[in-house]
Design a protein around this motif. Structure first.
Motif, PDB file in Angstrom:
ATOM      1  N   ARG A 272      34.610  42.118  47.980  1.00 51.09           N
ATOM      2  CA  ARG A 272      33.828  42.901  47.018  1.00 51.09           C
ATOM      3  C   ARG A 272      33.562  44.281  47.616  1.00 51.09           C
ATOM      4  O   ARG A 272      33.346  44.405  48.821  1.00 51.09           O
ATOM      5  CB  ARG A 272      32.488  42.234  46.748  1.00 51.09           C
TER       6      ARG A 272
ATOM      7  N   GLU B 205      36.070  46.707  41.574  1.00 56.77           N
ATOM      8  CA  GLU B 205      34.993  46.044  42.307  1.00 56.77           C
ATOM      9  C   GLU B 205      35.479  45.291  43.543  1.00 56.77           C
ATOM     10  O   GLU B 205      34.712  44.570  44.162  1.00 56.77           O
ATOM     11  CB  GLU B 205      34.262  45.072  41.370  1.00 56.77           C
ATOM     12  N   SER B 206      36.750  45.432  43.877  1.00 56.34           N
ATOM     13  CA  SER B 206      37.259  44.720  45.054  1.00 56.34           C
ATOM     14  C   SER B 206      38.393  45.494  45.691  1.00 56.34           C
ATOM     15  O   SER B 206      39.022  46.350  45.065  1.00 56.34           O
ATOM     16  CB  SER B 206      37.731  43.310  44.670  1.00 56.34           C
TER      17      SER B 206
ATOM     18  N   LYS C  89      35.949  37.494  48.125  1.00 56.21           N
ATOM     19  CA  LYS C  89      36.272  36.911  46.816  1.00 56.21           C
ATOM     20  C   LYS C  89      37.380  35.874  46.935  1.00 56.21           C
ATOM     21  O   LYS C  89      37.360  34.859  46.262  1.00 56.21           O
ATOM     22  CB  LYS C  89      36.685  38.004  45.834  1.00 56.21           C
TER      23      LYS C  89
END
Length: 159
Positions: free
Chosen positions: A92, A118-119, A144
């Motif tokens: 993340r 987001e990553s 993640k």
């Protein structure tokens, strides 16, 4: 005790399954496994990392060596060897954490291979300690997903 077994075997169907059955019979859990062709496409190198006492490993390596498809078996725990593992990890990220993440990636020589809103996804090759070190530093950011190749290894020197 941690052991690393390296076996050269015929590159044909069922070899890995037969070896896995042997580990099951010895009640040994495989921590890491990597297999692939060598410089000779008819031969595969299979590298297996597992825990067990020395006596159990000696029995296991003798049984592996006795298999008709196995050409050579080495317990690398008794020798110096070079090992590497490939790690791909998606972490993340936000605007505030990106700079800190990039510094960590630079220290570990990890390469960015993908980026979303987001990553961020990176890859890194290194020995198991280095891989574990990067994972430990990335956990607070939020991992993640993660994938490890399993250890590959070769004896050092001219052997």
């Amino acid at each position: 005790m941690k052991h690393t077994i390296s076996a050269l075997a015929s590159n044909r169907p069922g070899v890995l399954a037969d070896m896995a059955l042997m580990f099951k019979r010895h009640n040994l859990n495989i921590r890491s496994l990597a297999a692939g062709e060598t410089e000779n496409p008819d031969i595969s190198r299979i590298v297996i990392s597992l825990d067990g006492d020395s006596e159990e490993m000696e029995r296991l390596t003798r049984e592996l060596a006795a298999m008709d498809v196995v050409i050579q078996v080495d317990d690398l725990a008794r020798r110096e060897f070079v090992d590497r593992e490939l790690l791909m990890v998606k972490v993340r990220m936000d605007r505030e954490s990106l700079s800190q993440l990039m510094q960590i990636f630079e220290v570990f020589r990890a390469s960015v291979v993908g980026m979303g809103q987001e990553s961020i996804t990176v890859e890194m090759a290194g020995d198991q300690e280095r891989v574990e070190g990067l994972i430990k530093l990335l956990k607070p950011f939020g991992i993640k997903s993660l994938c490890r190749s399993g250890m590959i290894a070769l004896k050092r020197g001219d052997d």
